[in-house]
Design a protein around this motif. Sequence first.
Motif, mmCIF file in Angstrom:
data_model
loop_
_atom_site.group_PDB
_atom_site.id
_atom_site.type_symbol
_atom_site.label_atom_id
_atom_site.label_comp_id
_atom_site.label_asym_id
_atom_site.label_seq_id
_atom_site.Cartn_x
_atom_site.Cartn_y
_atom_site.Cartn_z
ATOM 1 N N UNK A 53 41.413 48.197 42.310
ATOM 2 C CA UNK A 53 41.273 46.761 42.555
ATOM 3 C C UNK A 53 41.732 46.410 43.971
ATOM 4 N N UNK A 54 42.847 46.975 44.395
ATOM 5 C CA UNK A 54 43.334 46.708 45.755
ATOM 6 C C UNK A 54 42.310 47.159 46.787
ATOM 7 N N UNK A 55 41.729 48.327 46.576
ATOM 8 C CA UNK A 55 40.721 48.843 47.508
ATOM 9 C C UNK A 55 39.502 47.935 47.545
ATOM 10 N N UNK A 101 44.832 29.018 46.821
ATOM 11 C CA UNK A 101 44.536 29.199 45.391
ATOM 12 C C UNK A 101 43.240 29.966 45.150
ATOM 13 N N UNK A 102 42.198 29.656 45.922
ATOM 14 C CA UNK A 102 40.936 30.378 45.772
ATOM 15 C C UNK A 102 41.084 31.835 46.186
ATOM 16 N N UNK A 138 43.417 38.110 41.388
ATOM 17 C CA UNK A 138 44.168 37.976 40.134
ATOM 18 C C UNK A 138 43.246 38.175 38.935
ATOM 19 N N UNK A 139 42.085 37.541 38.951
ATOM 20 C CA UNK A 139 41.132 37.697 37.851
ATOM 21 C C UNK A 139 40.599 39.124 37.796
ATOM 22 N N UNK A 168 43.350 41.345 36.381
ATOM 23 C CA UNK A 168 43.568 41.079 34.961
ATOM 24 C C UNK A 168 42.418 41.624 34.114
ATOM 25 N N UNK A 169 41.185 41.413 34.586
ATOM 26 C CA UNK A 169 40.035 41.919 33.838
ATOM 27 C C UNK A 169 40.031 43.439 33.785
ATOM 28 N N UNK A 170 40.400 44.071 34.901
ATOM 29 C CA UNK A 170 40.470 45.527 34.915
ATOM 30 C C UNK A 170 41.576 46.030 33.995
#
Length: 255
Positions: free
Chosen positions: A75-77, A188-189, A195-196, A199-201
Amino acid sequence: MTVSAGLGYMLISLGPALSLFVSVIAKKPFLILTLLASMLFWLISLIVLSGAWRAFLPLKSALWWPYVILIITSVIFQEATRLIFWKLYKRLEVVLDAFAEEKFRTRLSWTDKMLIALAGGLGHGVAHAVFFCLSLLTPSFGPATFYADRCSRIPFFFVSAIISLGFTIIHTFSMVIAFNGYAEGKKPDQAMVPAVHMLAAAVTLINLAPGGCVVGVPLVCFMGAVTLYYCWQMVWRKLKDQQSRQRNSSDVHVS
């Protein structure tokens, strides 16, 4: 029936993306080019990521923490790659603005920029579906289906198709949210997208538990719905603000 099942799985995974392409993207050649460039960009990034993890695979199924590390680094990548994609787009936007001003005496509107972001996000979503789902669906055209030991209630191909659909929605509309957040400096955007995604991963780890797919798969779809709703609210607020400014401007000219 097996051919019908295979085509059904493919349409579950990419049907909404195909509808979005036909109804929105296909009407403008530049958006088609943006989608294809985005697909190539994200496929290359996913291949690089998989190559980096190849030395550590296969992971031992008895351990759960290597999967956590895999998800976090992935996700970070991908989010870092999204920022690079945005910076490349900003360089191209200068050229597009100059071309539009020369030909049409106007610059790109906010709607034009969001359509470009939508095409880029759809390319990301389709690339994800091709990489993680379509590559697994070839056996679904065979004489039988397949059930994983940890998810014996739902066919493996159906689970893959639904998860692919969820992430296609997440990636497509996350790009619109991210582009608007980067352009307007809205934290926020900017924070909502990774974040989503994270969380989904992380929710997919539930599928490792016996029968976990019954919970994990709907949660991925729920995260996709949250992303879509957040994007819709963001676009709606922006359009209302633009309409309000136009009314105020017209009132000033009339008075």
